[in-house]
Enzyme design. Structure first.
Site, short mmCIF file in Angstrom:
data_model
loop_
_atom_site.label_atom_id
_atom_site.label_comp_id
_atom_site.label_asym_id
_atom_site.label_seq_id
_atom_site.Cartn_x
_atom_site.Cartn_y
_atom_site.Cartn_z
N ALA A 164 0.73 -1.32 0.18
CA ALA A 164 -0.01 -0.13 0.14
C ALA A 164 1.17 1.32 0.01
O ALA A 164 1.69 1.26 0.98
CB ALA A 164 -0.94 0.17 1.24
N VAL A 169 4.06 -1.46 3.59
CA VAL A 169 4.27 0.19 3.22
C VAL A 169 5.13 0.47 2.09
O VAL A 169 6.31 0.13 2.09
CB VAL A 169 4.52 0.91 4.36
CG1 VAL A 169 4.48 2.52 4.07
CG2 VAL A 169 3.65 0.57 5.67
N LYS A 170 4.73 0.96 1.27
CA LYS A 170 5.40 1.24 -0.16
C LYS A 170 5.68 2.59 -0.13
O LYS A 170 4.82 3.54 -0.13
CB LYS A 170 4.15 1.15 -1.43
CG LYS A 170 5.08 0.76 -2.70
CD LYS A 170 4.02 0.29 -3.67
CE LYS A 170 4.63 -0.11 -4.97
NZ LYS A 170 3.84 -0.35 -6.17
N VAL A 171 6.82 2.82 -0.18
CA VAL A 171 7.72 4.18 0.04
C VAL A 171 8.54 4.42 -1.32
O VAL A 171 9.46 3.60 -1.70
CB VAL A 171 8.44 3.97 1.10
CG1 VAL A 171 9.30 5.28 1.53
CG2 VAL A 171 7.75 3.70 2.57
#
Length: 217
Positions: free
Chosen positions: A60, A86-88
């Protein structure tokens, strides 16, 4: 090699899950918009729906590009479900945030990686996954698969646990080539996975088997 599907389409995700080979899902704001999913509340609810379908990791993506904003969004996303990664983005504040998340035990996917140096930084910061975009490199006449090979060598040299997630996979041969090189994960459209099923000799052989069976009955 793990198979992720790169989409926000629930029907395609379910189809891949039913095939029995799906290990996770990646998505992004563009893929959400493609499915008509806009607005924070709708996007959050859509992530929850995806997690109800699959049993693996679901990436996400944060929208913020500043450190504080990435941390705030990332922590909110991580609380949605145990499967959320968590996509950063691969930017300076993104790398700092990945280190923060890593220290907190929050899994991350460093996205928009286009060089071995970027992948090295992501691994040093403790990213769970690093996503080199091989298709987009191919689009500008650069060998995306060579990048996967370079990252594999670097990670193996130093024992990094960060998984190489080959992103922007466009077709079935990308999947095969990534498997040969040693990518830990591939993410692409459903067609790139289903393409692995197909071979003309399989079709010919099955047709002959069925024809021979009918002759004897």
């Amino acid at each position: 090699m793990k198979f992720f599907i790169d989409t926000a389409n629930l029907d395609q995700i379910k189809e891949a899950q039913d095939l029995g080979v799906l290990d996770g899902v990646t998505t992004n704001p563009s893929l959400m918009a493609k499915e008509g999913i806009t607005g924070k509340e709708n996007i959050v609810n859509h992530y929850k729906k995806i997690c109800e379908i699959v049993t693996g990791d679901v990436s996400a993506e944060v929208i913020a590009t500043d450190y504080e904003g990435i941390i705030k969004e990332g922590e909110e996303l991580a609380k949605l479900h145990d499967q959320i990664i968590v996509k950063v983005p691969m930017i300076k504040d993104g790398v700092k945030a990945i280190k923060y998340f890593s220290d907190k035990g929050i899994k991350t996917n460093c996205t928009l990686v286009f060089s071995a140096g970027q992948a090295l930084l992501a691994a040093k910061a403790g990213a769970t996954y690093v996503s080199p975009f091989i298709g987009r490199l191919d689009d500008i006449s650069t060998d995306g698969l060579n990048l996967i090979a370079e990252i594999r060598m670097i990670y193996d040299n130093y024992g990094f646990s960060t998984q190489i997630l080959a992103a922007s996979v466009r077709h079935t041969m990308h999947v095969i080539d990534c498997a040969k090189i040693g990518a830990d994960v591939m993410t692409g459209p459903l067609s790139s996975i289903e393409g692995l099923l197909k071979h003309p000799l399989t079709d010919i052989g099955l047709a002959k088997f069925l024809a021979d069976y009918k002759k004897g009955n």
